[in-house]
Design a protein around this motif. Structure first.
Motif, PDB file in Angstrom:
ATOM      1  N   ASP A  43      49.002  42.865  37.396  1.00  0.00           N
ATOM      2  CA  ASP A  43      49.188  44.263  37.789  1.00  0.00           C
ATOM      3  C   ASP A  43      49.192  45.185  36.579  1.00  0.00           C
ATOM      4  O   ASP A  43      48.717  46.327  36.659  1.00  0.00           O
ATOM      5  CB  ASP A  43      50.486  44.429  38.580  1.00  0.00           C
ATOM      6  N   ASP A  44      49.742  44.706  35.460  1.00  0.00           N
ATOM      7  CA  ASP A  44      49.718  45.514  34.232  1.00  0.00           C
ATOM      8  C   ASP A  44      48.276  45.831  33.846  1.00  0.00           C
ATOM      9  O   ASP A  44      47.963  46.954  33.430  1.00  0.00           O
ATOM     10  CB  ASP A  44      50.392  44.763  33.079  1.00  0.00           C
ATOM     11  N   LEU A  66      38.355  43.193  31.692  1.00  0.00           N
ATOM     12  CA  LEU A  66      39.717  43.216  32.233  1.00  0.00           C
ATOM     13  C   LEU A  66      39.782  42.533  33.595  1.00  0.00           C
ATOM     14  O   LEU A  66      40.775  41.872  33.921  1.00  0.00           O
ATOM     15  CB  LEU A  66      40.214  44.660  32.326  1.00  0.00           C
ATOM     16  N   GLU A  67      38.727  42.666  34.400  1.00  0.00           N
ATOM     17  CA  GLU A  67      38.704  41.969  35.682  1.00  0.00           C
ATOM     18  C   GLU A  67      38.744  40.458  35.478  1.00  0.00           C
ATOM     19  O   GLU A  67      39.413  39.728  36.207  1.00  0.00           O
ATOM     20  CB  GLU A  67      37.452  42.363  36.462  1.00  0.00           C
ATOM     21  N   ALA A  72      42.114  35.279  34.962  1.00  0.00           N
ATOM     22  CA  ALA A  72      42.715  34.293  34.059  1.00  0.00           C
ATOM     23  C   ALA A  72      44.234  34.295  34.159  1.00  0.00           C
ATOM     24  O   ALA A  72      44.866  33.232  34.208  1.00  0.00           O
ATOM     25  CB  ALA A  72      42.280  34.587  32.624  1.00  0.00           C
ATOM     26  N   ILE A  73      44.820  35.489  34.195  1.00  0.00           N
ATOM     27  CA  ILE A  73      46.284  35.598  34.285  1.00  0.00           C
ATOM     28  C   ILE A  73      46.777  35.012  35.602  1.00  0.00           C
ATOM     29  O   ILE A  73      47.741  34.243  35.646  1.00  0.00           O
ATOM     30  CB  ILE A  73      46.724  37.075  34.155  1.00  0.00           C
ATOM     31  N   GLU A  74      46.128  35.368  36.692  1.00  0.00           N
ATOM     32  CA  GLU A  74      46.565  34.884  38.008  1.00  0.00           C
ATOM     33  C   GLU A  74      46.363  33.378  38.143  1.00  0.00           C
ATOM     34  O   GLU A  74      47.172  32.695  38.779  1.00  0.00           O
ATOM     35  CB  GLU A  74      45.804  35.625  39.109  1.00  0.00           C
ATOM     36  N   THR A  75      45.296  32.856  37.563  1.00  0.00           N
ATOM     37  CA  THR A  75      45.035  31.422  37.659  1.00  0.00           C
ATOM     38  C   THR A  75      45.997  30.616  36.810  1.00  0.00           C
ATOM     39  O   THR A  75      46.458  29.545  37.198  1.00  0.00           O
ATOM     40  CB  THR A  75      43.591  31.114  37.203  1.00  0.00           C
ATOM     41  N   ARG A  76      46.307  31.147  35.660  1.00  0.00           N
ATOM     42  CA  ARG A  76      47.185  30.426  34.724  1.00  0.00           C
ATOM     43  C   ARG A  76      48.591  30.292  35.282  1.00  0.00           C
ATOM     44  O   ARG A  76      49.239  29.273  35.087  1.00  0.00           O
ATOM     45  CB  ARG A  76      47.210  31.141  33.375  1.00  0.00           C
TER      46      ARG A  76
END
Length: 213
Positions: A43-44, A66-67, A72-76
């Motif tokens: 979200d950031d 950024l997309e 990557a953030i959500e998967t990690r």
């Protein structure tokens, strides 16, 4: 250090310092540097905004990068999962290997995902392009230009056994029609020159001077 391509001419783009600062925080969140402060969430990234600067970073390149980082953030799964009572529950540690994105093997990096996203954005742009009619009743043969653009799209998407090179796109020639519908010569030439630069720097949007995002 330029992490992304910059806009050409007297145009505005995203403030490079602000973009670089966010990317450093994202990299640290993904375990590629020292993290100062709380980890960056998906979200950031979605809510991030940048000032506009003359000659700044190309907005499309940054947005697609950024997309990819959101994925990557959500998967990690940066935040640890709380174990539930009963059978042992596997907890995702923050020192896991680099994330495996949906549809990608473990050896493929986030940087490669950003490259694919960037090239796909350019392919979609070629598909959407429209040219004004030629002046004084003359212009490029529309069928020839359209057929060539189909080859450009296939090259950008990697779906052809005969990909075009940047030089082939830049030096493409078409028949000129008279007193019938045709595309503006100058507009077609300028567009193809711009697309050729995309192939010249296939590493965009993430590659910088010897360093990748």
């Amino acid at each position: 250090m330029n992490r992304f391509p910059r806009v050409h001419g007297l145009r505005n783009g995203y403030d490079p310092e602000q973009v670089d600062a966010l990317i450093l925080r994202i990299e640290a969140t993904l375990g590629r540097g020292a993290l100062e402060g709380p980890p960056v969430t998906a979200d950031d990234i979605r809510m991030s905004r940048f000032d506009i600067r003359l000659g700044g970073y190309h907005e499309v390149a940054v947005d697609f990068a950024l997309e990819a980082f959101v994925i990557a953030i959500e998967t990690r799964g940066v935040e640890r999962e709380e174990p539930a009572p009963g059978p042992a529950v596997k907890v995702k540690a923050e020192d896991d290997d680099a994330p495996t994105l949906p549809g990608l093997g473990e050896s493929e990096s986030v940087a490669e995902t950003m490259t694919a996203a960037w090239l796909e954005s350019q392919a979609a742009r070629v598909e959407r392009v429209s040219f004004r009619p030629g002046r004084l009743g003359s212009g490029y043969n529309e069928d020839e230009v359209d057929g060539f653009l189909d080859r450009v799209v296939a090259t950008l998407r990697g779906t052809t056994d005969r990909p075009l090179s940047a030089d082939e796109i830049r030096t493409a020639t078409f028949s000129t029609v008279m007193f019938k519908p045709g595309y503006s010569v100058s507009q077609v030439d300028a567009f193809l020159t711009e697309i050729a630069t995309v192939l010249d720097g296939r590493s965009a949007p993430h590659e910088s001077e010897g360093q990748r995002v």
